[in-house]
Motif scaffolding. Structure first.
Motif, short mmCIF file in Angstrom:
data_model
loop_
_atom_site.label_atom_id
_atom_site.label_comp_id
_atom_site.label_asym_id
_atom_site.label_seq_id
_atom_site.Cartn_x
_atom_site.Cartn_y
_atom_site.Cartn_z
N LEU A 109 0.80 -1.22 0.00
CA LEU A 109 0.00 0.00 0.00
C LEU A 109 0.83 1.27 0.00
CD1 LEU A 109 -2.77 -1.18 2.48
CD2 LEU A 109 -2.73 -1.31 -0.02
N GLU A 110 2.16 1.14 0.19
CA GLU A 110 3.03 2.30 0.13
C GLU A 110 4.44 1.86 -0.26
OE1 GLU A 110 4.36 6.14 2.79
OE2 GLU A 110 2.74 4.89 3.49
N LEU A 111 4.64 1.64 -1.54
CA LEU A 111 5.95 1.24 -2.04
C LEU A 111 6.86 2.46 -2.00
CD1 LEU A 111 7.34 -1.28 -3.27
CD2 LEU A 111 6.92 -0.28 -5.49
N ARG A 112 7.94 2.35 -1.25
CA ARG A 112 8.81 3.50 -0.96
C ARG A 112 9.32 4.22 -2.20
NH1 ARG A 112 10.84 3.54 4.42
NH2 ARG A 112 10.22 1.68 5.52
N TRP A 113 9.64 3.48 -3.25
CA TRP A 113 10.24 4.10 -4.42
C TRP A 113 9.26 4.97 -5.19
CZ3 TRP A 113 12.90 -0.91 -6.55
CH2 TRP A 113 13.90 -1.30 -5.66
N LEU A 114 7.98 4.81 -4.92
CA LEU A 114 6.97 5.55 -5.69
C LEU A 114 6.27 6.63 -4.89
CD1 LEU A 114 5.27 2.54 -7.52
CD2 LEU A 114 7.22 3.90 -8.26
N THR A 115 6.63 6.82 -3.63
CA THR A 115 5.90 7.77 -2.79
C THR A 115 6.03 9.22 -3.24
OG1 THR A 115 7.75 7.82 -1.24
CG2 THR A 115 5.92 6.34 -0.71
N ARG A 116 7.11 9.57 -3.87
CA ARG A 116 7.33 10.97 -4.26
C ARG A 116 6.83 11.29 -5.67
NH1 ARG A 116 11.92 10.06 -1.00
NH2 ARG A 116 11.90 11.42 0.81
N LEU A 117 6.31 10.30 -6.36
CA LEU A 117 5.81 10.57 -7.72
C LEU A 117 4.46 11.28 -7.64
CD1 LEU A 117 6.64 7.25 -9.59
CD2 LEU A 117 7.80 9.44 -9.80
N PRO A 118 4.26 12.29 -8.48
CA PRO A 118 2.97 12.99 -8.46
C PRO A 118 1.89 12.12 -9.09
CG PRO A 118 4.37 13.86 -10.19
CD PRO A 118 5.20 12.87 -9.43
N SER A 119 0.69 12.20 -8.53
CA SER A 119 -0.41 11.42 -9.10
C SER A 119 -1.05 12.20 -10.24
CB SER A 119 -1.45 11.10 -8.03
OG SER A 119 -1.94 12.28 -7.46
N ASN A 120 -1.80 11.50 -11.06
CA ASN A 120 -2.55 12.08 -12.18
C ASN A 120 -1.67 12.75 -13.22
OD1 ASN A 120 -4.99 11.22 -11.07
ND2 ASN A 120 -5.15 13.07 -9.83
N GLN A 121 -0.42 12.31 -13.38
CA GLN A 121 0.44 12.80 -14.45
C GLN A 121 0.89 11.60 -15.26
OE1 GLN A 121 3.66 15.25 -13.15
NE2 GLN A 121 2.34 16.79 -12.23
N GLU A 122 0.68 11.65 -16.55
CA GLU A 122 0.99 10.50 -17.41
C GLU A 122 2.48 10.17 -17.41
OE1 GLU A 122 0.20 7.23 -19.60
OE2 GLU A 122 -1.24 8.54 -18.60
N ALA A 123 3.34 11.17 -17.41
CA ALA A 123 4.79 10.91 -17.40
C ALA A 123 5.20 10.20 -16.11
CB ALA A 123 5.56 12.22 -17.55
N ALA A 124 4.62 10.61 -14.98
CA ALA A 124 4.92 9.96 -13.71
C ALA A 124 4.41 8.53 -13.70
CB ALA A 124 4.32 10.75 -12.56
N ARG A 125 3.26 8.32 -14.31
CA ARG A 125 2.68 6.96 -14.37
C ARG A 125 3.57 6.04 -15.21
NH1 ARG A 125 -1.98 4.37 -13.27
NH2 ARG A 125 -2.70 2.78 -14.72
N VAL A 126 4.07 6.53 -16.33
CA VAL A 126 4.97 5.74 -17.17
C VAL A 126 6.25 5.42 -16.42
CG1 VAL A 126 6.38 5.79 -19.27
CG2 VAL A 126 4.00 6.55 -19.35
N PHE A 141 -1.44 -0.62 -10.42
CA PHE A 141 -1.68 0.33 -9.35
C PHE A 141 -3.01 0.01 -8.70
CE2 PHE A 141 0.86 2.75 -12.43
CZ PHE A 141 1.96 3.02 -11.63
N LEU A 142 -3.11 0.29 -7.41
CA LEU A 142 -4.39 0.20 -6.72
C LEU A 142 -5.05 1.56 -6.79
CD1 LEU A 142 -3.20 -1.80 -3.58
CD2 LEU A 142 -4.29 -2.69 -5.63
N ALA A 143 -6.34 1.61 -6.68
CA ALA A 143 -7.11 2.86 -6.65
C ALA A 143 -6.94 3.69 -7.92
CB ALA A 143 -6.74 3.70 -5.43
N ASP A 144 -6.86 3.03 -9.06
CA ASP A 144 -6.84 3.69 -10.37
C ASP A 144 -5.76 4.76 -10.52
OD1 ASP A 144 -9.04 2.16 -11.14
OD2 ASP A 144 -10.45 3.60 -10.29
N GLY A 145 -4.62 4.56 -9.91
CA GLY A 145 -3.50 5.47 -10.08
C GLY A 145 -3.59 6.75 -9.29
N GLN A 146 -4.59 6.89 -8.43
CA GLN A 146 -4.69 8.10 -7.61
C GLN A 146 -3.55 8.18 -6.61
OE1 GLN A 146 -6.88 10.57 -8.24
NE2 GLN A 146 -7.44 9.31 -9.97
N ASN A 147 -3.18 7.04 -6.04
CA ASN A 147 -2.05 6.96 -5.13
C ASN A 147 -0.99 6.11 -5.83
OD1 ASN A 147 -0.22 6.61 -3.09
ND2 ASN A 147 -1.62 5.52 -1.72
#
Length: 190
Positions: A126-143, A173-179
């Motif tokens: 529920l909180e993978l450390r390497w991804l905590t600082r990525l902004p949500s709702n941005q396609e580049a961050a999702r990629v 991702f859980l919760a449709d990429g919001q987190n």
């Protein structure tokens, strides 16, 4: 001292250093697999190739890490019928992965393990450390997150391969990429 380690000389790497290392590894992988044209298909293919490289690197790390962590362990359930013994051994190996391997890499255990007892496992962090600082709702961050998640997928696949369990591992991702830091790893035993 590393969590769960009996070695008084064991060391840990700071989270910030590890995040920076993973970011730079991803940058290196992306630049070593450039798109061969200007089309969107070529760019997508280059991103997929970068994720495949990250997965192979994770496989190597997971295989070697499991070799070290599981030196004196056996994963078998004797006294049961063969099919149940194999399923029990697979479950024990995945539990080992969720507790020991994940603790070594992320300093925490997997948050949730689900199985259908037929060779399919779902590991939820529920909180993978390497991804905590990525902004949500941005396609580049999702990629970038998908490419980074290829590394832990490889760790899982490599650790299981070392234990003699060939598997296919995917992530989402859980919760449709919001987190962006909440993700699940799906393991299908071959």
């Amino acid at each position: 001292m590393a969590a769960g380690s009996d070695n008084p000389y064991a060391t840990q790497v700071s989270d910030a250093s590890m995040e920076f290392l993973m970011t730079e590894v991803l940058r290196y992988v992306e630049t070593s697999t450039p798109a061969e044209g200007d089309s969107e298909e070529q760019a997508i293919f280059a991103k997929e190739m970068a994720a495949a490289k990250m997965e192979r690197m994770g496989y190597s790390v997971g295989y070697r890490l499991c070799e070290r962590l599981a030196q004196n362990r056996t994963f078998s359930a004797s006294g049961k019928e063969p099919a149940m013994a194999v399923a029990a051994a697979q479950l024990e190996a995945v539990k080992f992965l969720c507790k020991e391997v994940w603790m070594e890499v992320f300093r925490k255990q997997i948050d949730k393990l689900q199985t259908n007892h037929r060779g399919v496992f779902v590991l939820k962090d529920l909180e993978l450390r390497w991804l905590t600082r990525l902004p949500s709702n941005q396609e580049a961050a999702r990629v970038a997150a998908i490419q980074l998640l290829a590394f832990p997928c490889g760790i899982i696949r490599g650790a299981l391969a070392n234990l003699g369990i060939p598997a296919v591992v995917s992530c989402d991702f859980l919760a449709d990429g919001q987190n962006m830091s909440a993700c699940s790893f799906n393991i299908k035993i071959k």
